[in-house]
Design an enzyme around this catalytic site. Structure first.
Site, PDB file in Angstrom:
ATOM      1  N   TYR A 126      37.516  35.195  51.055  1.00  0.00           N
ATOM      2  CA  TYR A 126      38.868  34.945  51.553  1.00  0.00           C
ATOM      3  C   TYR A 126      38.777  34.728  53.057  1.00  0.00           C
ATOM      4  CZ  TYR A 126      43.990  35.859  51.084  1.00  0.00           C
ATOM      5  OH  TYR A 126      45.366  35.776  51.025  1.00  0.00           O
ATOM      6  N   HIS A 131      44.997  30.605  55.988  1.00  0.00           N
ATOM      7  CA  HIS A 131      45.475  30.739  54.607  1.00  0.00           C
ATOM      8  C   HIS A 131      45.908  32.180  54.340  1.00  0.00           C
ATOM      9  CE1 HIS A 131      45.590  30.324  50.205  1.00  0.00           C
ATOM     10  NE2 HIS A 131      44.826  31.401  50.141  1.00  0.00           N
ATOM     11  N   GLU A 198      37.989  24.860  48.905  1.00  0.00           N
ATOM     12  CA  GLU A 198      36.970  25.821  49.324  1.00  0.00           C
ATOM     13  C   GLU A 198      35.621  25.126  49.473  1.00  0.00           C
ATOM     14  OE1 GLU A 198      36.813  29.592  47.376  1.00  0.00           O
ATOM     15  OE2 GLU A 198      38.940  29.552  46.792  1.00  0.00           O
ATOM     16  N   TYR A 241      48.353  40.758  40.015  1.00  0.00           N
ATOM     17  CA  TYR A 241      47.287  41.005  41.002  1.00  0.00           C
ATOM     18  C   TYR A 241      47.229  42.433  41.529  1.00  0.00           C
ATOM     19  CZ  TYR A 241      49.922  41.020  45.457  1.00  0.00           C
ATOM     20  OH  TYR A 241      50.730  41.339  46.505  1.00  0.00           O
TER      21      TYR A 241
HETATM   22 MN    MN Z   1      39.842  31.224  45.897  1.00  0.00          MN
END
Ligand code: MN
Length: 424
Positions: A126, A131, A198, A241
């Site tokens: 991450y 982001h 990514e 999550y």
């Molecule tokens: Mn991801």
């Protein structure tokens, strides 16, 4: 260790494979990325190197005596460098190998490109601080970035079984959805299907369980970089999550580009790793003089969207975002390797790290629809009048990456592309 720039990067070097000399080719002789391919009638995967619009069969060319990518990934740095130099020399204009190697070329359009290697384990990080901040704001307007973010590279262990090479469509996943006012969740196709821009990091040499990899040796264990689209179901994610993190929202499909661009090829495109004033210094195990001097990779990144309507109209699609790996990432590749293993975790050849979504600070630098549409509140309008908050069936997303600097030959990553298919 300082990245080595040598004759293989010389912008004047040209190949007898004419298509590699085209200015817009992702695969000039200065690149030489590795992947796996097969043609009709082939038993298994072969190891290839992309050169222009062709693939060089490495075994047929006599560069290796096997077709086992895991073996190639395990090579020590000196052997990797020697192999790169041999391939470059053999493909250079005027090379004595030209006659023999011509027979080892296959047109890329005529072969199937597979996963570049068998991927045993997959970890998603991450590292994109813009982001993380933008997404954090959607959930916690007053406290977007959690206090651990600037101290520990955040990640989770993902699912390798559903990673597919570019060109493979995937079905819109089902999942539990629950709106804020719903009494109970229901099972339905995701309504908030998203992409994540990514970079994929391919582990080369393994380490033994219990033996951490110091940051000074971290890049010895990295074979190269790819593009990676970590497809995400945002409505499923929002409901599932907490408290353990991503699960079914992320495990239904991911797309990887078929070519691994090696760290050797990327050597001239390194940048200092620098953070702004007032940012905390990394802990000593995440810090080194080399990491500061050239820990970052200057890779330009793009997201392209082709809707079904564009495809029907013969339109190639439009770019909806662009960013840069070095500018977007709060942590370097070397720091991720050092951190992943600091507690003794064993990495294996072919393991894959996703960087995390690599967004820049501006709206048109957002690497996800979640950010581009401000959480689905502000649709983006495409050139043909269509609008999108999240992805619709028939949408094709293509990630592209390239390195370009004055005085150097531009190199590219090849397309990382997949189309959303309707739920059954
Ligand atoms: Mn991801």
């Amino acid at each position: 260790m300082k990245p080595i720039v040598d004759a293989t990067h010389d912008p004047a070097r040209r190949s007898w494979v004419e298509s590699a000399n085209a200015a817009d080719s992702d695969f000039p002789i200065q690149n030489l990325p590795f992947g796996r391919f097969r043609a009709a009638g082939d038993g298994g995967w072969r190891i290839g190197v992309a050169i222009g619009d062709q693939v060089l069969d490495l075994r047929q060319a006599g560069c290796v005596d096997h077709a086992d990518m895991a073996r190639l990934l395990q090579q020590p740095a000196a052997e990797r460098l020697a192999l790169r130099r041999a391939i470059s020399d053999g493909l250079t204009s005027g090379s004595p190998q030209q006659a023999a190697w011509r027979a080892a070329l296959r047109p890329m359009a005529d072969v199937q490109l597979g996963l570049p290697c068998d991927i045993g384990d997959y970890t998603d990080f991450y590292v994109g601080i813009h982001h993380a901040t933008a997404v954090g704001k959607l959930f916690r307007p007053d406290n977007p970035l959690l206090p651990n973010y600037k101290w520990v590279p955040i990640g989770y262990h993902g699912r390798a079984s559903t990673i597919r090479p570019s060109g493979h469509g995937f079905v819109r996943p089902m999942g539990q959805l629950k709106g804020p006012d719903d009494a109970a969740p229901l099972l339905a196709p995701t309504q908030r299907l998203d992409l994540e821009l990514e970079v994929g990091i391919v582990v080369g040499r393994p380490n033994a369980m219990g033996e951490s990899i110091p940051i000074a040796e971290a890049e010895d264990h990295v074979f190269g970089l790819t593009l990676f689209n970590d497809w995400s179901a945002r409505d499923v994610q929002a409901w599932e999550y907490q408290p353990l993190g991503p699960f079914l929202a992320k495990n239904f499909a991911s797309t990887i580009s078929p070519w691994i661009v090696t760290l050797e090829a990327l050597a001239p495109f390194r940048k200092p790793f620098a953070r702004g004033a007032g940012e905390p210094e990394p802990l000593p195990y995440l810090d080194s003089a080399d990491n500061r001097a050239h820990g970052a990779f200057d890779v330009g990144l793009e997201v392209w969207l082709q809707t079904a309507a564009m495809r029907a109209a013969g339109h190639a699609g439009e770019r909806i975002a662009s960013s840069n790996f070095a500018d977007a990432a709060y942590w370097t590749v070397a720091q991720l390797v050092a951190h992943h293993t600091v507690g003794g975790c064993a990495l294996n050849s072919g393991d894959l790290f996703g960087s995390g979504t690599l967004s820049g600070p501006q709206r048109d630098q957002a690497g996800s629809m979640l950010e581009l549409s401000e959480g689905g509140k502000r649709p983006i309008t495409l050139h043909n009048g269509e609008q999108r908050t999240f992805l619709l069936d028939g949408d094709r997303i293509t990630l592209r990456g390239h390195c370009a600097r004055d005085g150097l030959r531009r190199i590219g990553f090849g397309d990382c592309s997949a189309t959303v298919l309707p739920a059954p």
